[in-house]
Motif scaffolding. Structure first.
Motif, PDB file in Angstrom:
ATOM      1  N   VAL A 354       2.849 -46.392 -16.902  1.00 33.34           N
ATOM      2  CA  VAL A 354       1.876 -45.335 -16.621  1.00 33.34           C
ATOM      3  C   VAL A 354       1.908 -45.061 -15.119  1.00 33.34           C
ATOM      4  O   VAL A 354       1.917 -45.989 -14.316  1.00 33.34           O
ATOM      5  N   ILE A 355       1.951 -43.778 -14.780  1.00 34.32           N
ATOM      6  CA  ILE A 355       1.957 -43.432 -13.366  1.00 34.32           C
ATOM      7  C   ILE A 355       0.693 -42.643 -13.020  1.00 34.32           C
ATOM      8  O   ILE A 355       0.035 -42.089 -13.904  1.00 34.32           O
ATOM      9  N   GLN A 356       0.349 -42.637 -11.746  1.00 32.03           N
ATOM     10  CA  GLN A 356      -0.738 -41.780 -11.288  1.00 32.03           C
ATOM     11  C   GLN A 356      -0.250 -41.030 -10.056  1.00 32.03           C
ATOM     12  O   GLN A 356       0.410 -41.621  -9.194  1.00 32.03           O
ATOM     13  N   TYR A 357      -0.545 -39.741 -10.019  1.00 31.38           N
ATOM     14  CA  TYR A 357      -0.150 -38.968  -8.853  1.00 31.38           C
ATOM     15  C   TYR A 357      -1.167 -39.188  -7.754  1.00 31.38           C
ATOM     16  O   TYR A 357      -2.354 -38.948  -7.946  1.00 31.38           O
ATOM     17  N   GLN A 358      -0.693 -39.685  -6.630  1.00 30.25           N
ATOM     18  CA  GLN A 358      -1.606 -39.914  -5.516  1.00 30.25           C
ATOM     19  C   GLN A 358      -1.062 -39.163  -4.315  1.00 30.25           C
ATOM     20  O   GLN A 358      -0.012 -39.521  -3.791  1.00 30.25           O
ATOM     21  N   GLY A 359      -1.755 -38.136  -3.909  1.00 26.37           N
ATOM     22  CA  GLY A 359      -1.334 -37.344  -2.751  1.00 26.37           C
ATOM     23  C   GLY A 359       0.060 -36.761  -2.903  1.00 26.37           C
ATOM     24  O   GLY A 359       0.849 -36.773  -1.965  1.00 26.37           O
ATOM     25  N   GLY A 360       0.370 -36.276  -4.093  1.00 30.38           N
ATOM     26  CA  GLY A 360       1.662 -35.626  -4.299  1.00 30.38           C
ATOM     27  C   GLY A 360       2.820 -36.584  -4.507  1.00 30.38           C
ATOM     28  O   GLY A 360       3.975 -36.211  -4.382  1.00 30.38           O
ATOM     29  N   LYS A 361       2.495 -37.852  -4.819  1.00 30.19           N
ATOM     30  CA  LYS A 361       3.568 -38.805  -5.074  1.00 30.19           C
ATOM     31  C   LYS A 361       3.207 -39.616  -6.313  1.00 30.19           C
ATOM     32  O   LYS A 361       2.066 -40.006  -6.484  1.00 30.19           O
ATOM     33  N   SER A 362       4.189 -39.835  -7.193  1.00 27.27           N
ATOM     34  CA  SER A 362       3.875 -40.593  -8.398  1.00 27.27           C
ATOM     35  C   SER A 362       3.993 -42.087  -8.102  1.00 27.27           C
ATOM     36  O   SER A 362       4.944 -42.533  -7.476  1.00 27.27           O
ATOM     37  N   GLU A 363       2.961 -42.820  -8.504  1.00 23.76           N
ATOM     38  CA  GLU A 363       2.936 -44.266  -8.287  1.00 23.76           C
ATOM     39  C   GLU A 363       2.747 -44.952  -9.625  1.00 23.76           C
ATOM     40  O   GLU A 363       1.884 -44.559 -10.405  1.00 23.76           O
ATOM     41  N   THR A 364       3.537 -45.986  -9.859  1.00 23.30           N
ATOM     42  CA  THR A 364       3.370 -46.735 -11.099  1.00 23.30           C
ATOM     43  C   THR A 364       2.122 -47.610 -10.978  1.00 23.30           C
ATOM     44  O   THR A 364       2.002 -48.377 -10.027  1.00 23.30           O
ATOM     45  N   VAL A 365       1.182 -47.472 -11.917  1.00 24.74           N
ATOM     46  CA  VAL A 365      -0.083 -48.207 -11.811  1.00 24.74           C
ATOM     47  C   VAL A 365      -0.347 -49.140 -12.998  1.00 24.74           C
ATOM     48  O   VAL A 365      -1.282 -49.916 -12.991  1.00 24.74           O
ATOM     49  N   PHE A 366       0.477 -49.032 -14.039  1.00 29.02           N
ATOM     50  CA  PHE A 366       0.249 -49.822 -15.245  1.00 29.02           C
ATOM     51  C   PHE A 366       1.549 -49.906 -16.015  1.00 29.02           C
ATOM     52  O   PHE A 366       2.315 -48.941 -15.994  1.00 29.02           O
ATOM     53  N   PRO A 367       1.891 -50.967 -16.705  1.00 29.41           N
ATOM     54  CA  PRO A 367       1.193 -52.253 -16.783  1.00 29.41           C
ATOM     55  C   PRO A 367       1.273 -53.041 -15.472  1.00 29.41           C
ATOM     56  O   PRO A 367       2.065 -52.732 -14.609  1.00 29.41           O
ATOM     57  N   LYS A 368       0.441 -54.065 -15.412  1.00 34.99           N
ATOM     58  CA  LYS A 368       0.275 -54.842 -14.187  1.00 34.99           C
ATOM     59  C   LYS A 368       1.599 -55.288 -13.578  1.00 34.99           C
ATOM     60  O   LYS A 368       1.814 -55.189 -12.376  1.00 34.99           O
ATOM     61  N   GLU A 369       2.512 -55.773 -14.447  1.00 33.81           N
ATOM     62  CA  GLU A 369       3.786 -56.324 -13.965  1.00 33.81           C
ATOM     63  C   GLU A 369       4.570 -55.288 -13.167  1.00 33.81           C
ATOM     64  O   GLU A 369       5.271 -55.607 -12.226  1.00 33.81           O
ATOM     65  N   ALA A 370       4.447 -53.999 -13.591  1.00 40.56           N
ATOM     66  CA  ALA A 370       5.271 -52.968 -12.976  1.00 40.56           C
ATOM     67  C   ALA A 370       4.530 -52.214 -11.872  1.00 40.56           C
ATOM     68  O   ALA A 370       5.133 -51.448 -11.142  1.00 40.56           O
ATOM     69  N   ALA A 371       3.191 -52.454 -11.789  1.00 39.87           N
ATOM     70  CA  ALA A 371       2.370 -51.643 -10.894  1.00 39.87           C
ATOM     71  C   ALA A 371       2.780 -51.788  -9.435  1.00 39.87           C
ATOM     72  O   ALA A 371       3.063 -52.883  -8.952  1.00 39.87           O
ATOM     73  N   GLN A 372       2.829 -50.649  -8.743  1.00 33.98           N
ATOM     74  CA  GLN A 372       3.143 -50.671  -7.320  1.00 33.98           C
ATOM     75  C   GLN A 372       1.915 -50.341  -6.490  1.00 33.98           C
ATOM     76  O   GLN A 372       1.834 -50.664  -5.327  1.00 33.98           O
ATOM     77  N   LYS A 373       0.965 -49.629  -7.100  1.00 30.68           N
ATOM     78  CA  LYS A 373      -0.245 -49.221  -6.386  1.00 30.68           C
ATOM     79  C   LYS A 373      -1.441 -49.441  -7.295  1.00 30.68           C
ATOM     80  O   LYS A 373      -1.306 -49.526  -8.512  1.00 30.68           O
ATOM     81  N   LYS A 374      -2.621 -49.480  -6.684  1.00 27.71           N
ATOM     82  CA  LYS A 374      -3.835 -49.608  -7.463  1.00 27.71           C
ATOM     83  C   LYS A 374      -4.264 -48.224  -7.966  1.00 27.71           C
ATOM     84  O   LYS A 374      -4.159 -47.240  -7.229  1.00 27.71           O
ATOM     85  N   ALA A 375      -4.704 -48.177  -9.190  1.00 26.80           N
ATOM     86  CA  ALA A 375      -5.107 -46.893  -9.746  1.00 26.80           C
ATOM     87  C   ALA A 375      -6.455 -46.452  -9.179  1.00 26.80           C
ATOM     88  O   ALA A 375      -7.303 -47.294  -8.874  1.00 26.80           O
ATOM     89  N   VAL A 376      -6.644 -45.140  -9.018  1.00 27.45           N
ATOM     90  CA  VAL A 376      -7.946 -44.609  -8.622  1.00 27.45           C
ATOM     91  C   VAL A 376      -8.688 -44.195  -9.887  1.00 27.45           C
ATOM     92  O   VAL A 376      -8.224 -43.319 -10.623  1.00 27.45           O
ATOM     93  N   TYR A 377      -9.785 -44.843 -10.188  1.00 26.34           N
ATOM     94  CA  TYR A 377     -10.559 -44.572 -11.397  1.00 26.34           C
ATOM     95  C   TYR A 377     -12.008 -44.875 -11.109  1.00 26.34           C
ATOM     96  O   TYR A 377     -12.285 -45.892 -10.486  1.00 26.34           O
ATOM     97  N   PRO A 378     -12.966 -44.075 -11.510  1.00 26.75           N
ATOM     98  CA  PRO A 378     -12.819 -42.783 -12.174  1.00 26.75           C
ATOM     99  C   PRO A 378     -12.407 -41.660 -11.215  1.00 26.75           C
ATOM    100  O   PRO A 378     -12.420 -41.847  -9.997  1.00 26.75           O
TER     101      PRO A 378
END
Lengths: 383, 288
Positions: A354-378
């Motif tokens: 699962v990725i999340q776009y943060q400031g125009g860049k996609s960051e892998t946020v899930f699953p934990k093993e693959a995550a590169q950045k912390k997700a912004v939620y909510p």
């Protein structure tokens, strides 16, 4: 540069010893023209790169390209031509769910090994067709990864679905609805839309009135941008926007910073997932001047697997099928292994990040093993 | 209530742009009795021109219509003079083949030049909206609507008050009689096709900030334009305006109260029902 290339090829080389040059004929069905052509182009690029790399390994692929224009009936006649006229050893493609599913029936009938690179409809590998293989993850994976991610990040109670009424949209959303129910989420809206309509404002307003915690959207290419733009216009503000791949997973969407920011999406592949993947992405970018989408990666990987297997087995369809069913490969998509499980036949088990776009860049946020950045939620709201 | 008002509002705004597309088509049909199946492709060219002006010259897409409209007028006039004019008296199926062919050539040429990638025009106001008593009014759509109203007004004035406009209307009413009265009907045909193309191109430029641009985008709008024109009555400019608004609002309301996926179905059912009771369309006159 040559060294780098050679290394990349070596990394991508699957379990094939460097034998002399072999000649194989492989069919490739894709949306080269028609409404799906923009994504189809990525698959063509991926396959072209695979053919070049195969050549470096001594496998000469004669590629027979067929255009399905995005229509199942055209794809079917293309398959008939490839199976009986061109006598190809195996077929890669087609791209969309509807076309791939139609072709699967014929692959089984004509006994031609077919490797589906990027179509998500569940049924494709659920019909017990032993000549049909799928490299990408099926629809329910999209939904499961996204909903699991949302449930890990927060405590959403309700969910709204908006998806295009195509095979892909309906399968992903359908799987999502099942999974949401299983997880105790209340489904407050269920809206299928006709793709390509210029105006979704009324539908989005209706969803806004239900005040859902999660909004799950599935759409191809540019509708994703339209949906998010209009969500912003009408002021839709859930805890999270979940975008089910495809259109939410393109460089264009990523580039629309105003509206893509903090949207979650799920993907078959990210360039950061492995060294081989990064090397592929760099070469692709140098060659085509843009970032590869997962479609390009899937098509590349599928072609590499098929090319090598076909060469090894001298173009014999039956032997190729058995080799595909029993073998396993490692390449830019990680491990490829066609397995039979939970009602699926010859389905590669792929974990979708699962990725999340943060400031125009996609960051892998899930699953934990693959995550590169912390997700912004909510989701904090529109700027 | 808010949901209802909101959907009527966005339906109206979108319908305005639909109307502009329909007016171009109805004008061409009225004057020449040629159904222009390349209408959507003309709209697509307008979109690409606006996109080029935006990316190359940094011209706002709404301002770019001062460039797009004349360019599309000339292009339309050229198409009329060199191709369409030759089939004016021909069988309808030949005319259909010609315009479909022209459309295919246009969309495929654009695909060769620009590839089939989707282009998105992002302006500062692309996803902005005005808030009014709980309703949100899309800024780009509102601008497009206002410009459409202005253009339609100007067109009405031109057709009703100027000599050329009256000559165009006369040609539409009866080609032979108009010719006998000394009207240069060939020139009127070129004018009508040019104006029709300019309107389609302008509509393309107007929706480019809210929609996306790709070579095959035309077909969606060709179909829509036909429904609008037939609904309003072939050849009737007022009918096309009305037809556009009706289709826009019907789509929007059915998306909310029936199902988003069925809004096209609702439009077509509405369309068929109307044809059943009024075969000539809302404001159309049956021709002897």
């Amino acid at each position: 540069m040559t060294k780098k290339l050679a290394m990349a090829v070596a990394a991508l080389a699957l379990a094939l010893p460097g034998t002399g040059s072999a000649q194989v004929k492989i069919g490739f069905i894709n949306s080269i023209t028609g409404p799906e052509a923009p994504i189809g182009e990525n698959l063509t690029n991926g396959v072209d790169m695979a053919v070049e790399d195969l050549k470096k390994q001594g496998v000469n692929v004669t590629l027979v390209k067929q255009d399905d224009t995005g229509k199942p009936q055209v794809a079917m006649s293309a398959m008939e031509q490839l199976a009986t006229g061109d006598e190809v050893a195996a077929v890669v493609g087609p791209y969309t769910s509807a076309t791939a599913n139609a072709v699967a029936k014929l692959a089984q009938q004509y006994k031609v090994p077919q490797v589906v690179p990027a179509a998500a409809k569940e049924e494709i590998t659920k019909q017990g067709y032993d000549w049909v293989f799928r490299l990408n993850a099926p629809a329910h994976q999209y939904a499961q990864s996204l909903i699991d991610a949302a449930l890990t990040f927060g405590k959403p109670k309700s969910i709204a679905f908006i998806y295009e009424s195509t095979d892909f949209g309906a399968s992903v959303a359908g799987a999502g609805k099942d999974y949401a129910q299983k997880k105790g989420l209340k489904i407050v809206a269920d809206e299928a839309y006709q793709k390509g309509a210029p105006d979704y404002r009324s539908t989005l307003t209706k969803i806004k009135a239900q005040n859902p915690d999660l909004v799950f959207m599935v759409s191809y290419v540019a509708d994703a941008i339209l949906l998010m733009r209009q969500s912003r216009e009408v002021g839709l503000k859930p805890q999270a926007f979940l975008g089910g791949g495809a259109g939410f997973d393109t460089a264009q969407f990523e580039g629309e910073k105003d509206i893509s920011n903090l949207v979650f999406s799920v993907t078959q592949w990210t360039p950061e997932s492995s060294k081989a993947a990064t090397a592929f992405a760099d070469r692709y970018k140098a060659k085509y001047g843009k970032k590869p989408t997962y479609h390009a990666a899937c098509a590349y990987a599928a072609m590499m697997v098929v090319g090598e297997t076909a060469a090894k087995n001298g173009g014999d369809r039956k032997k190729i099928r058995d080799a595909l069913a029993n073998g396993s490969w490692t390449g830019i998509m990680g491990k490829v292994d066609f397995e039979t499980y939970e009602g699926f036949t010859n389905q590669n088990k792929l974990v979708m990040p699962v990725i999340q776009y943060q400031g125009g860049k996609s960051e892998t946020v899930f699953p934990k093993e693959a995550a590169q950045k912390k997700a912004v939620y909510p989701f904090p709201g529109w700027k | 209530m808010i949901v209802f008002l909101q959907s009527v509002l966005s339906g109206l705004l979108v319908g305005g742009v639909y109307a502009l597309i329909g007016i171009g088509l109805t004008l061409i049909f009225g004057v020449m009795r040629v159904t222009n199946f390349a209408h959507g492709e003309l709209l697509m060219l307008g979109m690409y021109l606006a996109w080029l002006a935006f990316t190359g010259l940094h011209v706002d897409p709404f301002l770019s219509i001062v460039l797009v409209a004349p360019a599309m007028f000339l292009w339309g006039a050229f198409l009329q003079k060199s191709f369409v004019n030759r089939v004016l008296g021909a069988l309808p199926q030949n005319q259909i083949l010609l315009t479909i062919g022209l459309g295919l050539i246009m969309s495929n040429t654009v695909m060769l030049i620009f590839t089939s990638d989707y282009r998105i025009l992002t302006t500062t106001y692309s996803s902005s909206s005005y808030k009014l008593a709980g309703l949100s009014i899309s800024q780009p759509l509102l601008y497009a609507f206002l410009i459409t109203v202005a253009i339609t007004g100007a067109l009405y004035w031109f057709l009703l008050k100027t000599d050329t406009g009256q000559a165009i209307r006369a040609t539409a009413q009866d080609r032979d009689a108009a010719q006998l009265m000394g009207i240069n009907v060939r020139r009127m045909s070129v004018l009508a096709f040019g104006i029709g193309s300019a309107l389609a191109g302008t509509a393309g430029a107007l929706i480019s900030p809210t929609y996306y641009i790709f070579p095959q985008v035309g077909s969606t709008f060709t179909l829509k334009a036909f429904v609008i024109v037939v609904l309003g009555g072939m050849g009737s400019v007022v009918g096309a305006t009305l037809g556009g608004i009706i289709i826009g609002v019907a789509e929007s309301l059915s998306a909310v109260y029936i199902a988003s996926g069925l809004k096209e179905l609702v439009t077509f059912v509405l369309f068929l029902a109307l044809l059943l009771f009024k075969p000539a369309g809302l404001l159309g006159k049956t021709r002897a």
